[in-house]
Design an enzyme around this catalytic site. Structure first.
Site, short mmCIF file in Angstrom:
data_model
loop_
_atom_site.label_atom_id
_atom_site.label_comp_id
_atom_site.label_asym_id
_atom_site.label_seq_id
_atom_site.Cartn_x
_atom_site.Cartn_y
_atom_site.Cartn_z
N GLN A 136 0.84 -1.20 0.00
CA GLN A 136 0.00 0.00 0.00
C GLN A 136 0.88 1.25 0.00
O GLN A 136 1.60 1.50 0.96
CB GLN A 136 -0.86 -0.03 1.26
CG GLN A 136 -1.65 1.22 1.56
CD GLN A 136 -2.13 1.21 3.01
OE1 GLN A 136 -2.36 0.17 3.59
NE2 GLN A 136 -2.25 2.37 3.61
N GLY A 137 0.83 2.03 -1.09
CA GLY A 137 1.72 3.19 -1.23
C GLY A 137 0.99 4.51 -1.07
O GLY A 137 0.67 5.18 -2.06
N SER A 139 1.88 6.89 1.96
CA SER A 139 2.76 7.87 2.61
C SER A 139 3.93 8.29 1.72
O SER A 139 4.46 7.50 0.95
CB SER A 139 3.32 7.29 3.90
OG SER A 139 2.28 6.89 4.75
N SER A 171 4.87 -0.86 3.71
CA SER A 171 5.02 -2.19 4.35
C SER A 171 5.07 -3.29 3.31
O SER A 171 4.25 -3.31 2.38
CB SER A 171 3.84 -2.46 5.28
OG SER A 171 3.83 -1.56 6.35
N GLU A 254 -8.27 -0.96 7.47
CA GLU A 254 -7.01 -1.02 8.23
C GLU A 254 -7.23 -0.65 9.70
O GLU A 254 -6.56 -1.17 10.59
CB GLU A 254 -5.98 -0.09 7.59
CG GLU A 254 -4.60 -0.20 8.22
CD GLU A 254 -3.51 0.44 7.40
OE1 GLU A 254 -3.80 1.07 6.37
OE2 GLU A 254 -2.33 0.31 7.80
N SER A 376 -1.66 8.02 12.79
CA SER A 376 -1.08 8.02 14.13
C SER A 376 -2.15 8.12 15.22
O SER A 376 -3.30 8.49 14.96
CB SER A 376 -0.10 9.19 14.28
OG SER A 376 -0.85 10.39 14.33
#
Ligand SMILES: Cc1cc2nc3c(=O)[nH]c(=O)nc-3n(C[C@H](O)[C@H](O)[C@H](O)COP(=O)(O)OP(=O)(O)OC[C@H]3O[C@@H](n4cnc5c(N)ncnc54)[C@H](O)[C@@H]3O)c2cc1C
Length: 392
Positions: A136-137, A139, A171, A254, A376
């Site tokens: 998963q791209g 960030s 990841s 997620e 976060s």
């Protein structure tokens, strides 16, 4: 371990999922070799991915991993309850983690719901069978919490797009064949309205994946550089300009449903650790008993919260901002389980002793950063404050 008994749980595990679960439990009890190989502690992520891919192949070929996915996409029908039951049974029988097949439960539901049907029908069976893997791209160096400031650019070119940019903290990218990339197709000022999601084949010319070595000694995270990478139009996921909607769909999984899957493995970790503690019992209270109580309470909280999210998903409702609760509770549980798990060790050098200890050390150090992925802790609190409590 009655608390850990999928067979008696209500909600997403009800109905003829019980029959499936009982049959799957019997299959696991015979200790199939691919399961035994994946369930042993494996400190090397390359070896862990290889063992998990082989287990996925066997689970697919035997039919277990096809339950819960639509037939058109390589499945055998039925809903997410089958998947919830399958992963919980795998954890209960000794599997330590999903490795990068976590992304099956984070990305595949969105590919199904928003990808082009012919593309999804081509790639999802290979994903389910472990032949191909996904990352998963989202960030970037300048776009983490502020995801709307993504700079990776996708430019229309003939029957497709050309993508250039840099993704970070991706990841499992080192072990993935595909990456779901969020890129800017609108103006620089368009913020979240000018984003589009693309399925990028990481084997394409112009892609470079550089592993980031983590403090726990693993290489789960990576930096992905895209330099003039061509992507056919059929690999757009969702609408052009609708990338934000795709990202929110993924993040709902997620932060929400994924908490169910991950918490099963935290129970596994806790129960594994209970055995030596019980053997060392001398009758008196121990300092770590308080930590154990905290870990159990945190796990019960995340189980209850993610159960609600799963129940809603089963009836067709994607979790909204309330998924932030599951994400926060999951991170708290992951940290308290690991605090307890290392309570009897004086330092982290235990990682040098054997493979069990090495994995325990990796898990402990990883648990220190689980408050960051998927948004976060501060951003989850912000979501709850603004969107649920309506605070100014
Ligand atoms: C283990 C792990 C796995 C990850 N996997 C992936 C992945 O697969 N794909 C992917 O795309 N990304 C992934 N990430 C990246 C993750 O999504 C980002 O790290 C996260 O969104 C934070 O972004 P940042 O690192 O740029 O920090 P920043 O956004 O720079 O934040 C730094 C600090 O400031 C705080 N902060 C920022 N803005 C605000 C605000 N408005 N209000 C209050 N506090 C604020 C944050 O909470 C944080 O504490 C992963 C991260 C980790 C740790």
């Amino acid at each position: 371990m009655s608390e850990f008994n999928a067979g008696s749980a209500p909600g997403p595990l009800a109905g003829d999922v019980h029959t499936y679960t009982a049959a799957f439990e019997a299959w696991l009890a015979a200790r199939p070799p691919a399961f035994v190989a994946a369930a042993r502690p494996i400190p090397s992520y390359a070896e862990r991915v290889a063992a998990m891919s082989e287990l996925m192949r066997v689970l697919f070929d035997e039919g277990w991993a096809r339950r819960g996915w639509p037939e058109e996409f390589g499945g055998l029908g039925g809903g997410i309850a089958y998947r919830a039951a399958m992963w919980e049974a795998l954890a209960r029988h000794g599997l330590g983690a999903m490795a990068l097949f976590e992304h099956l439960e984070i990305l595949a539901p969105t590919l199904l719901a928003m990808g082009r049907r012919d593309f999804a029908a081509r790639v999802l069976p290979r994903f389910l069978r472990g032949d191909e893997r996904w990352s998963q791209g989202f960030s970037e160096p300048e776009a983490g919490s502020d995801l709307a400031s993504v700079r990776t650019r996708a430019t229309a070119d003939g029957d497709g797009y050309v993508i250039s940019g840099r993704k970070i903290w991706t990841s499992w990218a080192r072990y993935a064949s595909w990456c779901l990339v969020l890129a800017r197709t609108g103006t620089r000022e368009s913020r979240h309205r000018g984003l589009t999601a693309f399925a990028v084949d990481l084997r394409s010319p112009g892609v470079e994946v550089r592993a980031i070595e983590q403090a726990n000694g693993t290489d789960e995270l990576a930096e992905v550089t895209l330099e003039g990478v061509r992507v056919p139009s059929g690999q757009v996921v969702g609408e052009v300009g609708g990338g934000w909607k795709v990202a929110m769909h993924i993040l709902a999984h997620e932060r929400g449903t994924f908490a169910w899957f991950r918490h099963c493995f935290l129970y596994r970790q806790l129960f594994d650790g209970l055995r030596p503690a019980a053997e060392a019992e001398d009758g008196g209270p121990r300092a770590e008993d308080g930590l154990l109580g905290e870990a159990l309470l945190d796990l019960a909280a995340v189980r209850a919260s993610s159960h609600v999210v799963m129940d809603r998903y089963v009836t067709g409702t994607l979790a909204g901002p309330e998924a932030a609760f599951s994400k926060l509770l999951l991170a708290a549980a992951e940290q308290s389980v690991n605090d307890w798990s290392l309570a009897d060790d004086t330092d982290l050098a235990i990682g040098l002793q054997d493979e069990h200890a090495a994995v325990r050390r990796q898990d402990y150090l990883f648990s220190r950063i689980v408050t960051v992925y998927g948004g976060s802790q501060q951003m989850q609190l912000d979501t709850i404050a603004k969107q649920i409590l309506r605070l100014p």
